[in-house]
Design a protein around this motif. Structure first.
Motif, PDB file in Angstrom:
ATOM      1  N   LEU A 108       8.233   2.107  22.156  1.00  0.00           N
ATOM      2  CA  LEU A 108       9.428   2.776  21.640  1.00  0.00           C
ATOM      3  C   LEU A 108       9.888   2.135  20.345  1.00  0.00           C
ATOM      4  O   LEU A 108      10.280   2.816  19.401  1.00  0.00           O
ATOM      5  CB  LEU A 108      10.544   2.712  22.703  1.00  0.00           C
ATOM      6  N   VAL A 109       9.808   0.802  20.307  1.00  0.00           N
ATOM      7  CA  VAL A 109      10.214   0.097  19.096  1.00  0.00           C
ATOM      8  C   VAL A 109       9.312   0.486  17.927  1.00  0.00           C
ATOM      9  O   VAL A 109       9.770   0.737  16.815  1.00  0.00           O
ATOM     10  CB  VAL A 109      10.161  -1.436  19.329  1.00  0.00           C
TER      11      VAL A 109
ATOM     12  N   ALA B  64       9.933   3.988  16.859  1.00  0.00           N
ATOM     13  CA  ALA B  64      11.288   4.220  16.363  1.00  0.00           C
ATOM     14  C   ALA B  64      11.366   4.058  14.857  1.00  0.00           C
ATOM     15  O   ALA B  64      12.321   4.497  14.233  1.00  0.00           O
ATOM     16  CB  ALA B  64      12.260   3.270  17.054  1.00  0.00           C
TER      17      ALA B  64
ATOM     18  N   LEU C 120       7.856  -3.623  29.525  1.00  0.00           N
ATOM     19  CA  LEU C 120       7.815  -4.272  28.226  1.00  0.00           C
ATOM     20  C   LEU C 120       6.931  -3.487  27.253  1.00  0.00           C
ATOM     21  O   LEU C 120       7.257  -3.331  26.089  1.00  0.00           O
ATOM     22  CB  LEU C 120       7.287  -5.699  28.358  1.00  0.00           C
TER      23      LEU C 120
ATOM     24  N   ASP D  69      14.261  -9.083  16.970  1.00  0.00           N
ATOM     25  CA  ASP D  69      15.462  -8.277  17.210  1.00  0.00           C
ATOM     26  C   ASP D  69      16.397  -8.350  16.020  1.00  0.00           C
ATOM     27  O   ASP D  69      16.886  -7.343  15.509  1.00  0.00           O
ATOM     28  CB  ASP D  69      16.244  -8.803  18.427  1.00  0.00           C
TER      29      ASP D  69
ATOM     30  N   ALA E  64       8.694  -0.468  26.165  1.00  0.00           N
ATOM     31  CA  ALA E  64       9.739  -0.831  25.206  1.00  0.00           C
ATOM     32  C   ALA E  64       9.124  -1.105  23.845  1.00  0.00           C
ATOM     33  O   ALA E  64       9.647  -0.703  22.810  1.00  0.00           O
ATOM     34  CB  ALA E  64      10.510  -2.056  25.710  1.00  0.00           C
TER      35      ALA E  64
ATOM     36  N   LEU F 256      10.594 -12.884  20.060  1.00  0.00           N
ATOM     37  CA  LEU F 256      11.287 -11.606  20.266  1.00  0.00           C
ATOM     38  C   LEU F 256      12.719 -11.579  19.712  1.00  0.00           C
ATOM     39  O   LEU F 256      13.090 -10.619  19.041  1.00  0.00           O
ATOM     40  CB  LEU F 256      11.303 -11.243  21.748  1.00  0.00           C
TER      41      LEU F 256
END
Lengths: 160, 158
Positions: free
Chosen positions: A10-11, A14, A4, A120, A7, A116
């Motif tokens: 990365l988010v 990004a 998690l 998203d 992730a 979350l």
């Protein structure tokens, strides 16, 4: 948990990204450039006069700034707040850790699971580019190029 | 105060260019920021716009560097769109999984599925943003290479 956090990293990363590979030549014409997540211009690399800067601003902001009316207002002090009554501390004997942790963790987990998906959907639909900065940079470079190509303006030159 | 901050954030998210250039060469590409995102115009006609930048590649086809960047912009734009759909779908699916909270014996299984879907969706949405930034960057580079070689000189690929 590690997955998690990876992730999440990365988010976060990004949102960053690409920087223009294009290198503008010094020929007096302004260009847009992409920096990570927004448009910039290369006006900082073009030798322009203060008069030209003012002309660019006047071109991109055609309405004259309104003169400030004399304020007939005075600073209003905040209302005095009444003193807060102290709550008597509860005894430590009343505290039971076992019955506190489990529902807290469950609620926290549910809150995270609720948050979350919303993130998203927002991230998927949202535009990542900084539109305000991009719009301003684009307006400035377009205004400058117009002024540079017209004769008799503070920015006039033989721009290609 | 919070309402002002939210309003400012929303206002900045919908920022657009106010100035339309007037002294433009015949085939020159002009960049604009509209409510739907970045757009490129030439001869008072829209050539292409974010995310996918369809039409840009054919418009700049006579300048190899510009065409290469336009192709990459199209690829990255398509990837961004696909990932945005995946991320949003997983987010919706995750919210739907929360309906399993009513299933008392398997509550945490449902919560785990919802959390997993949401995490995957977050990764997809984040990658979508990355590819969108890359697509816009390549499109701007394509504009610059094209204008240098043709557009600002009054030439066009047509």
């Amino acid at each position: 948990m590690r997955r998690l956090s990876r992730a999440a990293t990365l988010v976060i990363l990004a949102g960053c990204g690409y920087t223009s590979q294009y290198r503008p030549p010094a020929d007096g014409r302004a260009r847009p450039l992409w920096r990570q997540d927004h448009v910039e211009n290369d006006l900082g690399q073009i030798p322009i006069t203060r008069a030209c800067v003012e002309a660019i601003y006047a071109t991109t902001h055609p309405e004259p700034p309104r003169a400030r009316a004399r304020a007939a207002q005075f600073w209003i002090p905040p209302p005095a707040t009444p003193p807060v009554a102290r709550v008597a501390d509860r005894g430590a004997d009343d505290y039971e850790a076992a019955s506190f942790v489990d529902p807290f963790l469950t609620r926290g987990f549910i809150a995270m699971v609720l948050l979350l998906p919303i993130l998203d959907i927002v991230f998927a639909a949202d535009r990542p580019e900084l539109e305000h900065f991009s719009a301003e940079a684009i307006d400035d470079l377009n205004a400058y190029n117009d002024l540079a190509r017209r004769a008799g303006t503070p920015c006039s030159q033989r721009a290609p | 105060m919070r309402a002002l901050a939210v309003a400012a954030l929303l206002a900045s998210a919908c920022a657009h260019t106010d100035y339309v250039p007037e002294v433009v060469a015949r085939g020159e590409l002009v960049l604009q920021q509209r409510r739907g995102g970045l757009e490129m115009w030439a001869a008072n006609q829209r050539v292409a716009r974010s995310i996918e930048w369809r039409g840009l590649e054919s418009f700049v086809r006579c300048v190899p560097d510009a065409q290469r960047h336009a192709q990459q912009a199209r690829r990255d734009g398509r990837a961004s769109l696909a990932l945005a759909i995946v991320g949003g779908s997983l987010g919706v699916a995750s919210l739907g999984s929360l309906g399993g909270l009513a299933d008392e014996p398997h509550r945490f299984d449902w919560l785990g599925a919802a959390a997993g879907a949401a995490a995957l969706g977050a990764v997809a949405a984040g990658l979508s943003r990355l590819y969108r930034n890359r697509a816009n960057g390549h499109a701007v580079d394509a504009l610059d290479f094209y204008n240098d070689a043709a557009g600002s000189r009054g030439a066009a690929c047509d």
